[in-house]
Design an enzyme around this catalytic site. Structure first.
Site: not given
Lengths: 152, 309
Positions: B112, B140, B91, B62-63
């Site tokens: 995020r 959040h 890497k 959703r976000t």
């Protein structure tokens, strides 16, 4: 006076941090990063104190600490006093004041804080509540008691 | 080697969106008002030529999709990744280097990351606005803003409401952000969770300092008759492994007898077992509307942070 001289010898020039809460002396040496600077240091642990019962004490030769250098001490030992010694006499004496923030010298106890993975210098804001001292991490926003916090 | 911090760009009036604690009530109202305006009129070319980097070091549906949809609806473009496996982190590149580089490509960064404080650190690494889309169990804030938007929309106000926050209150970052935001609105909060998943002391400390009235409960039944909003959360199993919510913290249709007629049940989704599916059909279910509201709220955040409004 005689007893004090026997416990920890006097210094000619330098700084004496006195009235350190017993058991916090080594922590304060690490906090001020004195070990890394090749200073000549004398430390007294669990010395008798008329006002505190027991105290720790640190003498740093040929180094003159200022209030801004030493305010960090207040987090672990709010009653500490700092004496600047010149030619065996006290040239200046001051108490430590609780800083509003403390940078770089503490580790965040939260293992999930980004400061560990990225080797970032830390920043904590100091909060006082009902005589308790809390440190709030600028990054992970967690709140810690001074007992939880460790030095870099 | 230690990365030394330099002063970041000014941390809000809206240059970055990192933590709900950074936002004043006026900042929040500005975002909510802008989102409401976008509901009736979407300026299709507002972000034309603006590039959003959507950087998801952790899974999200959703976000991530709602941010990208919001950007596209305003005429902007998106670059980014949705898993670490497709980046140079595989890497051995550091998070800091990754953000510095992406900051030189994009105009805004939505981030995020599983580690707490990652979004705050990013503000020191680039001059481009950073939007925190979740940093571990910490914050959040954009979810909170859309929660506030939905609450205001369904109740007609935010001030003085009785709000139940239930479920995993320890690891659920949406609850942390939301309770701090609600502190601006004189609400009464009831926290319902098993003891082992109760609200962290740091959040309790902040709520007390802000003068918020709140209490702790172990069963939904105790508090539901008083509630205007029931905000349910799932267990954050990905953060601490397998445990389950106690039955007293699971919402069943039978619990809804005797509740206020204006009650709305919200949930940041994804949902697991904490809301019985049959409740979806009742007028109390507000969680799908809440998910839909994400678009206009994130449009408002992107528009304001890009400096185009």
């Amino acid at each position: 006076m005689k007893e004090k001289t026997l416990c920890v010898s006097a210094i000619k020039e330098g700084t004496v941090i006195d009235h350190i809460t017993a058991g916090k002396g080594l922590k304060i040496i690490r906090l001020l990063q004195l070990m890394e600077k090749e200073k000549k240091i004398t430390i007294g642990l669990n010395l008798k104190s008329s006002s505190m019962g027991m105290k720790d004490l640190i003498k740093i030769e040929n180094t003159f600490l200022t209030p801004s250098d030493t305010d960090h001490i207040a987090i672990f030992s709010p009653l500490a006093t700092v004496n600047v010694i010149k030619n065996y006499t006290i040239a200046n004496k001051f108490s430590v004041n609780m800083p509003k923030k403390i940078e770089k010298v503490l580790l965040c106890p939260n293992s999930q804080c980004i400061t560990h993975a990225e080797h970032t210098s830390t920043l904590f804001f100091i909060e006082e509540n009902n005589d308790m001292i809390f440190l709030s991490c600028h990054f992970c926003e967690k709140l810690f008691s001074q007992e939880e916090i460790t030095e870099v | 080697m230690t990365l030394l911090l330099q002063e970041p760009k000014q941390s809000l009036n809206l240059s970055n969106l990192i933590s709900i604690s950074d936002l004043s009530k006026e900042d929040m109202e500005k975002i909510l008002d802008t989102a409401k305006n976008f509901e009736s009129h979407t300026p299709l070319d507002l972000l034309k030529g603006v590039i959003l980097a959507s950087c998801f070091f952790e899974p999200s549906t959703r976000t991530r999709l709602s941010f990208e949809t919001a950007m596209l609806r305003l005429g902007g473009s998106c670059i980014g990744f949705s898993e670490v496996a497709s980046t140079s982190l595989k890497k051995g590149e550091s998070f800091s280097d990754t953000i510095r580089v992406i900051g030189s490509y994009a105009d805004l960064i939505v981030l995020r990351h599983p580690l707490e404080g990652s979004a705050r650190l990013a503000t020191y690494l680039t001059t481009k606005p950073i939007i925190n889309a979740g940093d571990g169990a910490n914050q959040h804030p954009t979810q909170t803003l859309l929660d506030l938007f939905t609450i205001k929309k369904c109740q007609g106000k935010l001030d003085g409401l009785h709000i139940v926050l239930a479920g995993d209150l320890k690891f659920g970052r949406t609850v942390h952000s939301l309770s701090l935001a609600l502190a601006h609105y004189g609400v009464r909060i009831y926290f319902v969770s098993p003891h082992s998943l109760s609200l962290p002391e740091s959040i309790q400390h902040q709520l007390r300092r802000k003068g918020v009235k709140f209490s702790f409960h172990s069963s939904l039944k105790e508090v539901l008759p008083k509630a205007d909003i029931l905000y349910m959360t799932r267990l954050q199993k990905e953060r601490f492994g397998e445990i389950s919510l106690e039955n007293s913290c699971l919402l069943k249709q039978e619990h809804l007898k005797g509740v206020k007629p204006n009650l709305k049940i919200l949930h940041p989704l994804p949902r697991n077992e904490e809301i019985e599916r049959s409740i979806d059909q009742t007028p109390f279910a507000g969680y799908f509307q809440q998910a839909a509201d994400a678009i206009v709220v994130r449009m408002a955040i992107l528009a304001l942070l890009s400096g185009k409004l």
